[in-house]
Scaffold this motif. Structure first.
Motif, short mmCIF file in Angstrom:
data_model
loop_
_atom_site.label_atom_id
_atom_site.label_comp_id
_atom_site.label_asym_id
_atom_site.label_seq_id
_atom_site.Cartn_x
_atom_site.Cartn_y
_atom_site.Cartn_z
N ALA A 486 -3.85 -1.79 -0.42
CA ALA A 486 -4.02 -1.64 1.02
C ALA A 486 -2.91 -0.78 1.62
O ALA A 486 -3.15 0.05 2.51
CB ALA A 486 -4.04 -3.01 1.69
N ALA A 487 -1.65 -0.97 1.15
CA ALA A 487 -0.55 -0.12 1.61
C ALA A 487 -0.76 1.32 1.18
O ALA A 487 -0.43 2.27 1.90
CB ALA A 487 0.78 -0.66 1.10
N MET A 519 5.08 -2.79 5.75
CA MET A 519 6.41 -2.50 5.21
C MET A 519 6.33 -1.67 3.94
O MET A 519 7.05 -0.67 3.78
CB MET A 519 7.16 -3.81 4.96
N LEU A 520 5.45 -2.05 3.00
CA LEU A 520 5.32 -1.31 1.75
C LEU A 520 4.73 0.07 2.00
O LEU A 520 5.08 1.03 1.30
CB LEU A 520 4.46 -2.10 0.77
N ALA A 521 3.84 0.21 2.97
CA ALA A 521 3.28 1.52 3.28
C ALA A 521 4.36 2.47 3.80
O ALA A 521 4.38 3.66 3.44
CB ALA A 521 2.16 1.37 4.31
N ARG A 786 -10.68 -1.59 10.18
CA ARG A 786 -10.78 -1.76 8.73
C ARG A 786 -10.21 -0.53 8.03
O ARG A 786 -10.26 0.58 8.53
CB ARG A 786 -12.22 -1.99 8.32
N ARG A 787 -9.70 -0.77 6.86
CA ARG A 787 -9.07 0.28 6.07
C ARG A 787 -9.88 0.51 4.80
O ARG A 787 -10.52 -0.41 4.28
CB ARG A 787 -7.63 -0.12 5.69
N ARG A 788 -9.79 1.71 4.32
CA ARG A 788 -10.42 2.01 3.05
C ARG A 788 -9.47 1.56 1.96
O ARG A 788 -8.43 2.17 1.73
CB ARG A 788 -10.70 3.50 2.91
#
Length: 796
Positions: A486-487, A519-521, A786-788
């Motif tokens: 997700a990130a 944070m990780l992104a 929503r995210r891809r």
């Protein structure tokens, strides 16, 4: 306090030292004067004895009779006693007496030469009287000059006049002695020559001048002593003889009886000697009184100085103690304000909700406790000034807090407005993607989708800077691999990121998933942005039991040690919202998110080059997953597989860009994939894992049982699905695109039975409308945002 006490004490001691030094010098001078006066008195007596020895020597040289020899011997004995007394007092003098030193040396030399002179007087028959008596005259003159020099440097005028008056008496006696010798020379020569008459006249003139000098310097009682010494038959006889000598003409013979002349002049000289002794005694008494007075004065000054020192020390100590007490109170209060109160107020103002603070009211409340009671001295003014500074600092901090809060509100409102626009753009892009079959157009739409997603992450960063959370309402924990994916979907250069070893038995708590992803992104975005375009960024996530460590390493040029230390301090203590925080928004957001999560983020040098960013997630936000909920991805081993004796070799395919590919499922898997298989009761083998789908499709492949026997034919509900799938192997091309690619026909190859319509269940339990509204709002926001998230489901 020591400096305050020491400064006035040093000053007082300095001035007291000067005063005591001068007093000691005056006392020393008085002591020296007392000795000089005693030596002067002995010098006067020695001069008198030399005068008597001189007249005896002149009488012996004139007549040379035995009685003159005896008289001369008597006078020599008296002179030697006077010399001994003089030398005894002379030795008490210091070697350095200024101008008197040379004179004392001449006197010592003259006294040493008396022995040969006396020998010549006794042995030389009919020798010259003037030649023999000249040496006596020189020694006597030096003794009289020394008496006059004693008065030099005496501050007390009456005392100095007394010393000079005593010296004048010695001169008077010397004048009489010179008259004695001159008359004896004239009598012995038989004729009064002009030179002899001149000597007699000069001696009488000196007598008169010395007498007048004594009377001018002497006090009234001394004048009375003079008058008493000058009366009597001897004085009249001497006056008659002096007049007779004065009337004698040059060339005539003096008709004067020498014995009468000598006895009369000796009597006068003896009276003058007695008068001189009385005067010397009075002078010595005055000198001793002056010395005692000076000594008392020195003692009094020393006592006064000591008392002044004690009083100064006491007063200074009392004043210094009071000053230091006030200064210490002021220092303690200032330290409390600077290191406790003011930081506490600033820390309180940095907390959320500081926008409603009134700066002026808060500053007035903080300044109520004065640092120093109001007074008119400098310490009170200093305390008031520091209170004013404290009040200004608190007011400034409150104003800045209000400004930061207002700026944060601006960020929040702008971010929410922009987020609504981004959500609308994403919704429109999704609508267009559903009906688009052109791969090129579809790739452009995916690029727009990713760009809008990154814009949404920037809006979320503004929310973080504004102090608002970015999390959504989630009901399930999310595995770590899906969190990393997700990130990955929220950065620009996602195609350059490679996922390494990731433990699948850990998940991130539902309430912190979005913040961890954010944070990780940010860390991934920094790693890919500041590294060469052709380089790769590796991400790994390992669980250490009580924490999870995620490492993101790039192959950039790296950072200097100083810059890395600055960034680590920024991550450990993120600053408040300001222009610098917005300029370095990525790391500031990471630091603030880490502070909220209780995580730590640190930058280190990479194993080869570049930077390694290490994020440590605490145990409070991680969860353990049971084996049946592991999400196995190709090339990834679960902890259970890693513990098997002979694990299969891992397969690590290179991830491919998702641009141009059909959109993957956006939702996270919810159903478990594995479950423990039941172990036979009669076997002791360890339990194994079986797929749940095996249980679901097991009834498909069952033979018909008729009377306990298997039927000849069997079928399953999946036969239609297999036939539809066989047709999909050779699809029919109805239309093509301009580039010659076949167009997808929606829902043409759906497998029957692949999707089961859920049954509507009626629930009669009561649900809180507020909770339902909140859940639906969160669900709508999640759908809009929503995210891809590409999910690797293995080889299909």
């Amino acid at each position: 306090m020591r400096l305050i006490v020491a400064a006035p004490l040093v000053a007082v001691i300095g001035f007291a030292g000067l005063a005591l030094t001068e007093s000691a010098r005056q006392t020393a001078r008085a002591s020296d004067l007392r000795i000089l006066a005693q030596v002067g008195a002995e010098a006067g007596d020695l001069a008198y004895r030399l005068q008597r020895e001189r007249i005896a020597a002149a009488d012996l040289l004139t007549y040379a009779r035995p009685e003159q020899q005896d008289a001369f011997g008597v006078e020599i004995a008296a002179t030697d006693e006077a010399v001994a007394r003089y030398r005894g007092q002379r030795d008490r003098l210091s070697t350095d007496n200024g101008t008197s030193s040379a004179l004392l040396r001449r006197i010592d030399a003259a006294l040493d030469g008396l022995a040969p002179l006396r020998t010549q007087v006794r042995t030389a028959t009919h020798a010259s009287v003037s030649a023999m008596t000249f040496s006596y005259r020189i020694a006597i003159a030096d003794l009289i000059n020394f008496r006059e020099n004693v008065s030099h440097g005496v501050v007390d005028a009456p005392l100095a006049d007394g010393i000079r008056a005593s010296a004048a008496l010695s001169k008077t006696a010397e004048a009489i002695g010179q008259q004695q010798v001159a008359v004896l020379r004239a009598v012995a020569g038989g004729e009064l020559t002009p030179a002899m008459q001149q000597d007699i006249t000069a001696a009488r003139t000196s007598y008169t001048e010395s007498s007048l000098s004594f009377l001018a310097l002497a006090p009234p009682d001394w004048s009375i002593w003079w008058e008493q010494a000058g009366t009597g038959k001897e004085a009249l006889a001497l006056q008659r003889m002096q007049d007779e000598v004065s009337r004698a003409q040059p060339g005539s013979q003096l008709k004067l009886e020498t014995d009468a002349w000598v006895s009369t002049t000796q009597t006068r000289a003896a009276r003058l000697a007695d008068l001189r002794a009385r005067v010397d005694g009075a002078v010595r008494d005055d000198v001793r009184a002056a010395h005692a007075d000076q000594r008392r004065r020195a003692v009094a000054e020393a006592a006064s100085v000591l008392l002044a020192l004690i009083l100064t020390a006491l007063v200074t100590w009392a004043v210094a103690r009071q000053i230091t007490r006030r200064l210490r109170r002021l220092r303690d209060a200032a330290n409390a304000v600077a290191f406790e109160q003011l930081p506490a107020v600033v820390a309180q103002l940095q907390q959320p909700g500081s926008a409603t603070v009134d700066p002026q009211k808060l500053a007035h409340q903080q300044s109520n406790a004065a640092l120093e009671p109001s007074s008119d001295d400098e310490i009170g003014e200093l305390g008031q000034a520091f209170s004013a500074v404290h009040q200004a600092a608190v007011r400034t901090a409150a104003e800045q807090a209000v400004m930061r809060a207002n700026t944060a509100d601006i960020f929040i409102h702008l971010s929410r407005r922009e987020q609504r626009l981004v959500d609308a753009v994403l919704a429109q892009v999704d609508l267009v993607e559903r009906d688009e079959t052109d791969p090129d157009r579809l790739d452009q739409l995916y690029t727009l989708d990713n760009l809008a997603t990154r814009m949404g992450r920037i809006n979320a960063s503004l929310l973080v800077l504004g102090g608002v959370g970015v999390g959504r309402v989630r009901q399930r924990d999310v595995p770590l691999q899906q969190v990393l994916q997700a990130a990955l979907s929220q950065i620009e250069h996602y195609a350059r990121v490679r996922l390494g070893m990731i433990d699948g038995d850990v998940a991130v708590a539902a309430k912190t998933v979005d913040e961890v992803v954010h944070m990780l992104a940010e860390l991934m975005d920094n790693a890919t942005t500041y590294s060469p375009p052709g380089s790769e960024t590796w991400v790994s996530g390992r669980s250490l039991g009580d924490r999870v460590i995620v490492q993101i390493s790039d192959e950039g040029v790296g950072l200097s040690a100083q810059r890395m230390q600055q960034l680590n301090e920024l991550l450990a203590r993120p600053p408040a919202i300001d222009v610098a925080a917005v300029r370095a928004m990525g790391l500031v957001v990471v630091g603030q998110l880490a502070a909220r999560l209780g995580a730590t983020v640190q930058l280190r040098r990479g194993p080869r080059r570049g930077i390694l960013a290490e994020a440590t997630l605490p145990a409070a936000i991680i969860r353990s997953l049971p084996p049946e909920e592991y999400l196995l991805a190709p090339g990834r081993l679960s902890r259970r597989a890693a513990r098997t004796p002979n694990p299969p070799p891992p397969y690590q395919p290179r991830p491919e860009p998702t641009a141009g590919r059909p959109p993957a499922e956006r939702t996270l898997p919810a159903a478990p994939v594995f479950r423990p298989a039941p172990s036979p009761r009669d076997r002791g083998d360890a339990p194994t894992e079986e797929l749940l789908i095996f249980e679901q499709v097991n009834h498909w492949f069952q033979n018909d049982v008729v009377d306990g026997q298997n039927g000849q034919q069997w079928s399953s509900p999946a036969d239609d699905a297999w036939r539809t799938a066989a047709q999909a192997h050779t699809p029919e091309v109805a239309t093509t695109t301009n580039s010659g690619l076949p167009k997808r026909q929606p829902q043409r190859h759906l497998v029957p039975g692949g999707v089961t319509a859920p049954q509507q269940q009626q629930r009669s339990e009561y649900r809180d409308p507020a909770q339902v509204a909140t859940a639906m709002a969160a669900y709508a926001r999640g759908v809009a945002n929503r995210r891809r998230t590409p999910i690797n489901l293995g080889n299909k």
